[in-house]
Design a protein around this motif. Structure first.
Motif, PDB file in Angstrom:
ATOM      1  N   THR A 199       0.849  -1.188   0.000  1.00  0.00           N
ATOM      2  CA  THR A 199       0.000   0.000   0.000  1.00  0.00           C
ATOM      3  C   THR A 199       0.884   1.237   0.000  1.00  0.00           C
ATOM      4  O   THR A 199       2.109   1.147   0.106  1.00  0.00           O
ATOM      5  CB  THR A 199      -0.894   0.029   1.256  1.00  0.00           C
ATOM      6  OG1 THR A 199      -0.066   0.319   2.407  1.00  0.00           O
ATOM      7  CG2 THR A 199      -1.620  -1.302   1.465  1.00  0.00           C
ATOM      8  N   VAL A 230      -6.044  -2.179   0.514  1.00  0.00           N
ATOM      9  CA  VAL A 230      -5.222  -1.069   0.014  1.00  0.00           C
ATOM     10  C   VAL A 230      -5.402   0.207   0.832  1.00  0.00           C
ATOM     11  O   VAL A 230      -4.564   1.113   0.770  1.00  0.00           O
ATOM     12  CB  VAL A 230      -5.517  -0.774  -1.471  1.00  0.00           C
ATOM     13  CG1 VAL A 230      -5.092  -1.942  -2.338  1.00  0.00           C
ATOM     14  CG2 VAL A 230      -6.982  -0.431  -1.693  1.00  0.00           C
ATOM     15  N   ASN A 232      -5.496   0.126   4.127  1.00  0.00           N
ATOM     16  CA  ASN A 232      -4.921  -0.156   5.456  1.00  0.00           C
ATOM     17  C   ASN A 232      -5.928   0.078   6.581  1.00  0.00           C
ATOM     18  O   ASN A 232      -5.701   0.861   7.511  1.00  0.00           O
ATOM     19  CB  ASN A 232      -3.662   0.657   5.700  1.00  0.00           C
ATOM     20  CG  ASN A 232      -2.435   0.085   5.028  1.00  0.00           C
ATOM     21  OD1 ASN A 232      -1.742   0.796   4.303  1.00  0.00           O
ATOM     22  ND2 ASN A 232      -2.153  -1.198   5.226  1.00  0.00           N
ATOM     23  N   ALA A 278      -4.465   5.696  -3.502  1.00  0.00           N
ATOM     24  CA  ALA A 278      -4.283   4.439  -2.761  1.00  0.00           C
ATOM     25  C   ALA A 278      -4.797   3.235  -3.532  1.00  0.00           C
ATOM     26  O   ALA A 278      -4.176   2.169  -3.525  1.00  0.00           O
ATOM     27  CB  ALA A 278      -4.984   4.534  -1.405  1.00  0.00           C
TER      28      ALA A 278
END
Length: 328
Positions: A199, A230, A232, A278
């Motif tokens: 990521t 992705v 987190n 992201a």
């Protein structure tokens, strides 16, 4: 390369739909909302759908299968997971699932990496999904249970199922880069589902932990990487970071928050929202073949599809690299 996987890989598309949310992760949602979310994914052009027995103790599989039953079977890719077999648990049926899903604990998860266990898991999943076959079978979270069992028993069992034509492709799903690398080296895997480890905030090897050569090794071996998690756990999911943002399923530290704010600020300088960058970041590595995201509401998956199709200038990535915020 497994010939069937070569054809399947072309069907994955850039964006996939993950079934945690429709399995009542953290909170229950109505059946109608779950069905509408899967339908929204289809309407957005998504043709890769991933689920697992773990997600809502089978609820995700049942809900996803009910919607996809109305779609042409040869037009989508369906994956589920093995390793955790669901066993009836009458003693706990009046309690809630202790592993984060808002469902009755009518079943318990039992780790069974044996060939018989892998086959039983597939049979149970097919029954819940309502299909004659699945395309991809992943071994789910072997690092949580036993890597020795994974390497000696479960992965050979998956290779056997693929050789028999019972699944088109096999892989491993994990959030540990070191475990992923061990599995990639131990078996002929078509896919690796890597959660949260590639990521904008975290790349394998950037912190010195095992698994640093993971994506390069996948590329060498022809193992496609499906990147999940992705955002987190949410810290990268919004353009403006809340002070209570979560990272890896817990409250983000001030250090992580500061780094995420730096990422967001630089993205803004380039006219890009943080979650848009992201969701596209994993494609910076050529081993990544798909990014799969979860959703529990139709607007969430429509939003993700829009972000995936938005333009991200190359200058943003160069800027982030030059400032040492992402690995080159």
């Amino acid at each position: 390369m497994n010939q069937d996987y070569g054809q399947l890989r072309n069907q994955l598309g850039r964006l996939g739909f993950g079934g945690t949310g429709v399995g009542n992760l953290y909170r229950a949602i109505p059946d109608e909302q779950a069905a509408g979310t899967v339908e929204a994914a289809w309407d957005a052009g998504i043709r890769y759908f991933d689920t697992a027995p773990h997600y809502g103790l089978g609820l995700s599989e049942r809900r996803m299968g009910a919607v996809l039953a109305g779609k042409p079977r040869d037009e989508f890719i369906l994956s589920t997971k093995v390793g955790r077999v669901l066993v009836p648990s009458p003693a706990t049926r009046n309690t809630r699932d202790p592993e984060g899903f808002d469902v009755p604990a009518e079943f318990r998860r039992e780790w069974d990496p044996s060939e018989a266990g892998v086959r039983r898991s597939i049979e149970q999943s097919l029954e819940r999904l309502g299909f004659d076959y699945i395309d991809v079978a992943y071994l789910h979270d072997p690092d949580v249970y036993s890597m020795e069992d994974a390497v000696k028993s479960a992965l050979p069992a998956l290779e056997k199922l693929r050789a028999e034509g019972l699944v088109r492709a096999i892989g491993v799903g994990t959030n540990t880069a070191g475990a992923a690398l061990e599995c990639v080296e131990a078996a002929d895997l078509d896919l690796l589902m890597l959660a949260g480890r590639f990521t904008m905030l975290e790349q394998p090897g950037s912190d010195g932990r095992p698994g640093g050569g993971l994506l390069d090794r996948c590329l060498e071996l022809g193992t496609g990487v499906v990147s999940v998690g992705v955002y987190n756990s949410g810290i990268l999911a919004k353009p403006e970071l809340p002070s209570d943002a979560h990272y890896n399923y817990s409250q983000a530290s001030e250090e992580v928050l500061q780094r995420a704010r730096q990422l967001a600020g630089i993205c803004k300088e380039h006219g890009v929202e943080l979650p848009t960058a992201a969701i596209q970041f994993p494609f910076r590595h050529p081993a990544v073949v798909n990014v799969t995201v979860g959703a529990s509401r139709p607007e969430q998956i429509r939003n993700s599809a829009g972000r995936m199709s938005s333009e991200v200038p190359e200058e943003l990535w160069r800027d982030l690299q030059e400032r040492g915020l992402i690995a080159a």
